[in-house]
Design a protein around this motif. Sequence first.
Motif, PDB file in Angstrom:
ATOM      1  N   LEU A 196      -2.418   0.600   3.213  1.00 17.97           N
ATOM      2  CA  LEU A 196      -3.397   1.408   2.485  1.00 17.97           C
ATOM      3  C   LEU A 196      -3.491   2.817   3.074  1.00 17.97           C
ATOM      4  N   SER A 197      -3.479   2.918   4.409  1.00 19.42           N
ATOM      5  CA  SER A 197      -3.571   4.226   5.062  1.00 19.42           C
ATOM      6  C   SER A 197      -2.377   5.103   4.709  1.00 19.42           C
ATOM      7  N   SER A 198      -1.191   4.514   4.649  1.00 23.91           N
ATOM      8  CA  SER A 198       0.007   5.273   4.294  1.00 23.91           C
ATOM      9  C   SER A 198      -0.096   5.824   2.881  1.00 23.91           C
ATOM     10  N   ILE A 199      -0.633   5.014   1.983  1.00 25.36           N
ATOM     11  CA  ILE A 199      -0.788   5.460   0.593  1.00 25.36           C
ATOM     12  C   ILE A 199      -1.812   6.582   0.512  1.00 25.36           C
ATOM     13  N   VAL A 200      -2.947   6.430   1.219  1.00 26.56           N
ATOM     14  CA  VAL A 200      -3.982   7.465   1.221  1.00 26.56           C
ATOM     15  C   VAL A 200      -3.442   8.768   1.806  1.00 26.56           C
ATOM     16  N   LEU A 201      -2.711   8.680   2.936  1.00 27.27           N
ATOM     17  CA  LEU A 201      -2.134   9.875   3.553  1.00 27.27           C
ATOM     18  C   LEU A 201      -1.131  10.543   2.623  1.00 27.27           C
ATOM     19  N   ALA A 202      -0.394   9.729   1.877  1.00 31.71           N
ATOM     20  CA  ALA A 202       0.565  10.292   0.920  1.00 31.71           C
ATOM     21  C   ALA A 202      -0.160  11.081  -0.171  1.00 31.71           C
ATOM     22  N   ARG A 238       4.337  13.936   1.986  1.00 33.73           N
ATOM     23  CA  ARG A 238       4.029  12.926   0.973  1.00 33.73           C
ATOM     24  C   ARG A 238       5.183  11.925   0.850  1.00 33.73           C
ATOM     25  N   THR A 239       6.400  12.430   0.846  1.00 34.63           N
ATOM     26  CA  THR A 239       7.566  11.561   0.738  1.00 34.63           C
ATOM     27  C   THR A 239       7.681  10.636   1.935  1.00 34.63           C
ATOM     28  N   LEU A 240       7.433  11.184   3.137  1.00 39.10           N
ATOM     29  CA  LEU A 240       7.534  10.389   4.351  1.00 39.10           C
ATOM     30  C   LEU A 240       6.524   9.251   4.347  1.00 39.10           C
ATOM     31  N   TYR A 241       5.274   9.533   3.989  1.00 34.03           N
ATOM     32  CA  TYR A 241       4.252   8.483   3.962  1.00 34.03           C
ATOM     33  C   TYR A 241       4.544   7.446   2.878  1.00 34.03           C
ATOM     34  N   CYS A 242       5.065   7.887   1.758  1.00 37.15           N
ATOM     35  CA  CYS A 242       5.411   6.947   0.683  1.00 37.15           C
ATOM     36  C   CYS A 242       6.517   6.000   1.125  1.00 37.15           C
ATOM     37  N   ILE A 243       7.532   6.541   1.812  1.00 34.08           N
ATOM     38  CA  ILE A 243       8.627   5.706   2.288  1.00 34.08           C
ATOM     39  C   ILE A 243       8.137   4.723   3.346  1.00 34.08           C
ATOM     40  N   PHE A 244       7.243   5.197   4.229  1.00 35.46           N
ATOM     41  CA  PHE A 244       6.705   4.289   5.249  1.00 35.46           C
ATOM     42  C   PHE A 244       5.904   3.165   4.591  1.00 35.46           C
ATOM     43  N   ALA A 245       5.113   3.500   3.579  1.00 32.68           N
ATOM     44  CA  ALA A 245       4.360   2.471   2.857  1.00 32.68           C
ATOM     45  C   ALA A 245       5.316   1.467   2.206  1.00 32.68           C
ATOM     46  N   LEU A 290       6.643  -2.224  14.973  1.00 32.13           N
ATOM     47  CA  LEU A 290       6.940  -1.242  13.922  1.00 32.13           C
ATOM     48  C   LEU A 290       5.680  -0.679  13.282  1.00 32.13           C
ATOM     49  N   VAL A 291       4.740  -1.535  12.927  1.00 30.91           N
ATOM     50  CA  VAL A 291       3.581  -1.112  12.140  1.00 30.91           C
ATOM     51  C   VAL A 291       2.384  -0.772  13.031  1.00 30.91           C
ATOM     52  N   PHE A 292       1.944  -1.737  13.840  1.00 28.51           N
ATOM     53  CA  PHE A 292       0.714  -1.539  14.613  1.00 28.51           C
ATOM     54  C   PHE A 292       0.912  -0.511  15.726  1.00 28.51           C
ATOM     55  N   ALA A 293       2.005  -0.639  16.493  1.00 24.02           N
ATOM     56  CA  ALA A 293       2.252   0.309  17.582  1.00 24.02           C
ATOM     57  C   ALA A 293       2.484   1.712  17.047  1.00 24.02           C
TER      58      ALA A 293
END
Length: 381
Positions: free
Chosen positions: A49-55, A64-71, A97-100
């Motif tokens: 959810l945070s990745s989508i919001v940041l995007a 925006r592209t980087l956060y979308c790809i991470f999501a 990968l995700v939490f750290a």
Amino acid sequence: MKQWRNKLSSVVLAFALYLSISSGGLGLADVFTIERALVSAFLTFLALLSSIVLAVLSRTGAQRTLYCIFATVVFYCIIQFLRADSIILALGKLDGLVFASGLVFILGRAVQVHDAVELRRSLIVSAIFVLVLTIAYKWYFGFWDREVRFFLNGPIIFGWLMAVSSLLCLDVQREGSRILYISLAVIFLLALFWTESKGPLIGYMIGATYLMTSGGKYYRLPVIVAAFWLAGYVAVANNLFPSRFLVLERMISGTLLASDFGSVGVRQLMWLESLEMFSQRPFFGMGLGNWASNSMISFQFGERIVYPHNIIAEILSEHGLVGAVFFGVLFWLIYLRSSRLGRCVFITICVSLLFTGDMGNWHFLVALPIVLGNYPVAKGR
């Protein structure tokens, strides 16, 4: 007085950042419980959810592209997690990968907001503090015994942290106090040698070469290569290298021994097994953490070998071509988004991951280059 308080606050925040990098996550996979599984599920959803919001809130198309790809990668890992044979192994990979990555990113942003100019120097101070504690710890429990932990971490992760710290010093010395920071870079490099870890050393050599020749200064390359070769030759000729490093010389000369199987031979077998797994399920791979349950080598060696010790082999065997595309795009965008120092660290860790480590260590690739790519840069650098 206020200036010193700000510097102290920067060091405290940087030390917290250092600890988040070294910890590799929240440790949710150390012991499996229903409560930890529920917390992991909640944090994974929160990261998505945070990745989508940041995007959505990003000011530039690149962010925006980087956060979308991470999501997208997080969502793909959730699907792959549902296929996991071992929940503990899969959680360990998600933890790294995700939490750290999220923890490193949040603390890195906190340091930048407080005093971005001091980010690198504060991290160097933190690394010095940890190195001193590590020397004291090892002096008491076994200074040259590689099986004794390097205080907070094992030899591989400690080696990565010392390599990154040395690169930080090489970067900062361009802005003044050259003798001090070059001396510290050498000390951290000696600490890297102390670990007897071959992957981090090779990664450091390539990363340092990139850092020192970047900006069009390719004329330095022959000098750097000659210096590395001469130092290596003198060390081998005078028997100064730890025995674990001599396998590199035997690989080059083609004189591997039977005793090198645990370092070289077993890796070749692991990579061949990974290719066999990829050929069986080329599109989606075996699933998150499932290399171990499909490997005869893992069956023979048990918990000592649960991943193929190669980032490419791990991606192809566990995530297939679809995962390779997602991870490949993510890594490429991170590389492009990073500063010269961030790219240098990315290259160093990426090369190291060709020889050891797994997804549980990928926060070094995903978050650290981004954190180091957002400090103010002096004019002309």
